[in-house]
Enzyme design. Structure first.
Site, mmCIF file in Angstrom:
data_model
loop_
_atom_site.group_PDB
_atom_site.id
_atom_site.type_symbol
_atom_site.label_atom_id
_atom_site.label_comp_id
_atom_site.label_asym_id
_atom_site.label_seq_id
_atom_site.Cartn_x
_atom_site.Cartn_y
_atom_site.Cartn_z
ATOM 1 N N HIS A 1 45.808 -109.408 96.444
ATOM 2 C CA HIS A 1 44.673 -109.728 97.310
ATOM 3 C C HIS A 1 43.867 -110.909 96.783
ATOM 4 C CE1 HIS A 1 41.960 -108.549 100.554
ATOM 5 N NE2 HIS A 1 40.987 -108.942 99.775
ATOM 6 N N HIS B 1 41.019 -107.009 106.825
ATOM 7 C CA HIS B 1 40.443 -105.821 106.198
ATOM 8 C C HIS B 1 41.216 -104.616 106.727
ATOM 9 C CE1 HIS B 1 36.567 -104.783 103.886
ATOM 10 N NE2 HIS B 1 37.372 -105.502 103.149
#
Lengths: 745, 231
Positions: A43, A87
């Site tokens: 990430h 997200h």
């Protein structure tokens, strides 16, 4: 001695741990181990994707700016900054807070660049609504977006919502935000100037979101795991105050650099600001404002509590900055200073708990991932139309498609979003692209998000190209010149070669299309590990694109304006059914290859449409996409619910000789519902038809006047045969009510 | 004449109101921070929409305790013009300048869309340029716009012609079908007894330029200007 189960539980593998030992020349402290685990996660550090992302073009028609956390273009001294970010996993676990903090995070990336956020868009993907959990997810995600965005006063003006089995167990929430700043007011996310202060501003730090980016975002979902504690909680009121305070603080000229504490919190912001500025940073953790007692140093460094930022402030100006944040009742505390040694040094109660070269944290190891074409693909790509029955009643098919949740009207969703605040929204949600005027100029910004992931599943390279082409086409249909892209690349587990093959091909497809159209990719995000025990999601390279409207008075919308106008189709209808919504909804098959794409034709069609629009010749303009010509025409008739306008199509486009030679179909379902690319439906007054025809001819764009507007129904004739004849009210009802009735079922 | 736009933490339509007064109405306007204690010579106070203090408590319940609200109450009691839009309306209800209360929308969702309202009283300081019963196209954007008041209060509002706007359809028909949020008697906006304080849920500042889909809301700003000029 750190036990393997400790570093593995933080998301680090054995080789990475060995590498850390090499870098430090000793065992890491618990805080250091935590810091490496978050910074080297997929990430934050992009270890598996970075090599491929280098391919994406960074230059285009407009001057580009590539910042640390966002990018944009410069138009007449005005910077338009934008970015999209995923997200997904937080939203799958806790939809309201997951989506809310997704919106909050992307908006912080925009205003920390010094730009005032002017709009958001959201690309959402869920499993079918027949599953109660998917309904819960959709309701929760929409609730989170409205809860956060509405309070902030940043309008949510567009986006997309798709439903597909592949998102069962792993929904996608991709949030995009756009901001505007004067070029000279842009801020950077870096620390500079030895002796300058590092200030912490915004909310206090708690234990929420610890491991969000490493443990949650960088792994697949497995059965029966409890991951809710890794999701953060959003506070939009604080963020609203933070926007105003930050823009005020930046206007003083005393801020050297500023960065959001998003994923990986204090670790990420401090190490990346130090690394970007070629300096070191000393932090004193006991000064960090806390909302919870008894937090360990590593917890403070990893917390993903929201609405916090790290600011590098000129020495001696700290009080002035503090006063601005205090006016908005926000924390502003000096927690460290800039040093010259290139180290991130973290002290807690006088004791050094971490001391690492900033570069070692921010330059995550790069992995060469093996890739391989999935063996099922050749079989799936075969489509034998002879085995598919032709529908008897095309009216019935059209009504079913209009009610299909991916195609149906999305008013139930966008009416929950404040899409008008800031009074710039010139084209409201429900047309091809949202358009926002730029006050004080004649110009406007158009924005859209696009990706047909079924195409990308069937053919990742061309599917990704189509995502770029369609985004550009949507902007053109509003009267905008396509300008720049942000990409949000959602894929399965990159450690599996077939998934990585999809990723590689999609990136190459985006690269080729963007280079051809001369559109740069100025920002973006990669989200891997989108898998549940049921398998991987479809490859979903969501394209967020903005375009520039030179004269806002020339902006147009997709719906017909009045009766008696001529309907024109630009482009070629090839009768392609592979990967179509029709095949999926009516024939229950995901098969074939995705539609063909001729980039040269695409560009010519867009140029012709834009020219006709900017000359003021056109009354409406609509992209022909999912559901094909019939659905696009129906949308032209019914998407302005206060003024439904019928149409008679008496000259149905048929495949050209060239297309017939390629064995495309002339079946009626292929003509009506086939999803050939590079097609735009225009309507115009009769007197403009020949001017438009001339424009098309000069650009070698196939042009056909296919019918005219008027009446109370949509009627499509094929020679003397009537294929479609449906009352407007009936279509409008199906299209308008479908989503709400599926959600509240 | 001078306009003042009140800014609470969480106000988010303050800049929109400021823009309309300055660039469309072309009148002097300033922001007034909620911690100020005086209005300093303004002729009309605008309390804008938004989420003051996040609306984490009942909407407007915290904002009404801001120091500036004492000055606003004094100003209103002396006959000064005050217009509260959306969250501003909620704050006026909480501060007692207007009667009644807000409930959540009946569908329990935030609603943002264009609606039609019928001008029931075109003699006020805020509507004097509207024709009798004129239908205005103005957008709403709120969670809590479901206006409520007891029967006696409603009778008083009706008797004193304090109901300025009711939700209706395009042709001016007032009916439950066209009520977006469940508001009692389709009420979209009311004044105080003196007629110098207006609260309304629809956003006139969002519909003051034709480019945005409707310029009907501008009639309110223009009416205020005319009323102040003739005072």
């Amino acid at each position: 001695m750190v036990k393997p189960n400790v570093y593995r539980s933080l998301g680090l593998n054995d080789e990475e741990y060995t590498k850390i030992l090499g870098i430090l020349g000793r065992e890491p402290t618990p805080t250091e181990l935590a810091m490496f685990s978050v910074e080297w996660s997929e990430h934050c550090g992009y270890p598996r994707s970075r090599n491929w992302l280098k391919l994406l073009p960074k230059k285009g028609k407009y001057e580009t700016l590539i910042g640390e956390d966002s990018g944009g273009i410069i138009v007449d001294g005005l910077a338009i900054v934008f970015k999209m970010e995923s997200h997904n996993h937080p939203s799958q676990v806790e939809p309201k807070q997951g989506a809310a903090t997704g919106v909050g995070g992307i908006i912080r990336d925009i205003f920390t660049a010094g730009a005032r956020p002017i709009a958001s868009l959201d690309s959402l993907r869920f499993g079918p609504l027949s599953e109660p959990y998917n309904r819960y997810l959709l309701r929760g995600v929409v609730d989170g977006i409205q809860f956060y965005g509405n309070c902030l006063g940043v309008p949510t003006v567009g986006g997309e919502i798709y439903f597909d089995e592949s998102y069962n167990g792993n929904c996608l929430v991709n949030a995009m935000s756009i901001g505007v700043a004067k070029k000279e007011n842009l801020a950077r996310a870096r620390a500079k100037g030895v002796g300058n202060s590092i200030m912490y501003v915004g909310s206090s730090t708690g234990k929420d979101g610890i491991g969000g980016c490493s443990v949650l975002a960088s792994h697949e979902f497995k059965e029966g795991e409890e991951k809710r504690p890794t999701v953060q909680i959003g506070d939009p009121f604080t963020e609203k105050c933070l926007i105003e305070a930050t823009l005020e603080a930046l206007a003083t000229g005393h801020v050297v650099g500023i960065k959001d504490m998003g994923a990986a919190g204090l670790t990420c912001s401090s190490s990346e600001m130090a690394s970007a500025g070629n300096v070191g940073i000393d932090l004193e953790l006991e000064r960090v404002p806390r909302r919870e007692a008894n937090m360990e140093a590593w917890e403070v460094m990893m917390s993903e509590s929201q609405e916090r930022m790290l600011v590098c402030v000129k020495k001696g100006k700290e009080k002035e900055i503090e006063r601005i944040f205090q006016k908005w009742d926000l924390n502003a505390v000096v927690i460290g200073k800039v040093t010259k040694d290139g180290l991130v040094r973290v002290k807690d109660k006088g004791k050094v708990v971490a001391q690492i070269k900033a570069r070692a944290l921010t330059e995550a190891p790069i992995y060469d991932m093996p890739y391989q074409k999935p063996d099922y693909l050749d079989e799936i790509n075969k489509l034998d139309l002879n085995k598919i029955p032709e529908p008897k009643d095309c009216n019935d098919v059209l009504l079913k498609l209009l009610a299909a949740p991916s195609l149906a009207n999305k008013a139930w969703v966008y009416q929950q979003y404040d899409h008008m605040v800031q009074t710039n929204t010139v084209v409201l949600p429900g047309s091809d692209a949202a358009v926002l005027r730029l006050k004080g100029t004649k110009k406007a910004v158009a924005a859209t998000t696009d990706c047909n992931s079924r195409y990308c599943f069937l053919n990742p390279y061309r599917g990704a190209q189509i995502a770029v082409a369609e985004a550009a086409r949507n902007l053109v249909c509003s009267g905008a010149q396509p300008a720049a892209v942000t990409d949000c690349l959602n894929f399965g587990n990159p450690e599996k070669p077939d998934r990585f093959w999809q990723f590689k091909n999609c990136v190459e497809g985006i690269t080729a299309a963007c280079k051809f159209f001369n559109i740069p990719v100025v920002s973006g995000n990669v989200s891997f590990y989108n898998e549940s025990p049921k398998g991987s999601i479809n490859p979903t390279p969501t394209i967020g694109m903005i375009g520039i409207v030179e004269d806002v008075s020339k902006v147009i919308t997709q719906y017909f304006k009045q009766k008696g106008e001529i309907i024109i189709l630009l482009g070629i209808s090839r009768g392609e059914l592979g990967g179509s919504e029709y095949l999926r909804q009516i024939q229950h098959q995901v098969k074939g290859d995705c539609p063909d794409l001729d980039l040269r034709l695409e560009q010519a069609v867009q140029q012709a449409a834009l020219k006709a629009i900017t000359k003021g010749l056109v009354s409406s303009s609509h992209d022909c996409s999912e559901g094909g010509l019939a659905v696009a025409l129906a949308e032209c008739c019914i998407s302005n619910k206060e003024n439904l306008i019928g149409a008679l199509i008496d000259d149905l486009p048929r495949p050209s000789v060239e297309a017939k030679a390629l064995n495309y179909s002339t079946r009626k379902d292929a003509l009506l519902f086939g999803e050939s690319q590079s097609r735009i439906i225009l309507s115009c007054p009769k007197k403009h038809v020949f001017v438009i025809k001339d424009i098309a001819a000069k650009l070698k764009v196939p042009f056909q006047a296919i019918g005219k507007t008027g009446g109370q129904s949509l009627k499509i004739l094929d020679g003397k045969k009537t294929l479609i004849n449906l009352p407007l009210e009936k279509m409008a009802q199906k299209w308008t009510n479908s989503l709400q009735s599926l959600i509240t079922a | 004449m001078k306009f003042g736009v009140v800014v609470f933490p969480g106000s988010n339509c303050d800049m929109d109101c400021f823009h309309v007064v300055k660039n469309v109405l072309r009148q002097p306007v300033k922001y007034i921070w909620h911690k100020e204690t005086t209005l300093d010579g303004v002729d009309c106070v605008i309390i804008p929409g938004g989420f003051s203090y996040g609306d984490y408590l009942r909407c407007g319940a915290i904002a009404r305790f801001s120091p500036l609200m004492n000055a606003v109450v004094d100003f209103a009691k002396a006959g000064g013009l005050v217009i509260g839009i959306c969250n501003g309306f909620q704050i006026l209800l909480e501060s007692g300048l207007l009667p009644g209360a807000m409930l959540r929308n009946t569908n329990l969702h935030f609603i943002c869309k264009y609606v039609y309202v019928k001008t029931e009283n075109s003699k006020t300081a805020f509507t004097n340029l509207c024709k009798k019963n004129q239908v205005l196209k103005i957008p709403i954007a709120h969670n809590e716009g479901n206006y409520f008041i007891d029967q006696e209060g409603l009778r008083m509002l009706e008797r004193n012609r304090q109901i300025v706007f009711r939700y209706c359809n395009q042709t001016g028909l007032v009916d439950k079908k066209f009520n977006p949020n469940g508001a009692l008697a389709n009420i979209a906006g009311i004044t105080n007894r003196g007629g110098n304080v207006l609260g309304m849920m629809p956003h006139p500042e969002r519909s003051s330029e034709g480019q945005l889909g409707s310029a009907d809301g501008f009639l309110l700003f223009h009416s205020i200007k005319k009323w102040l000029e003739n005072k």
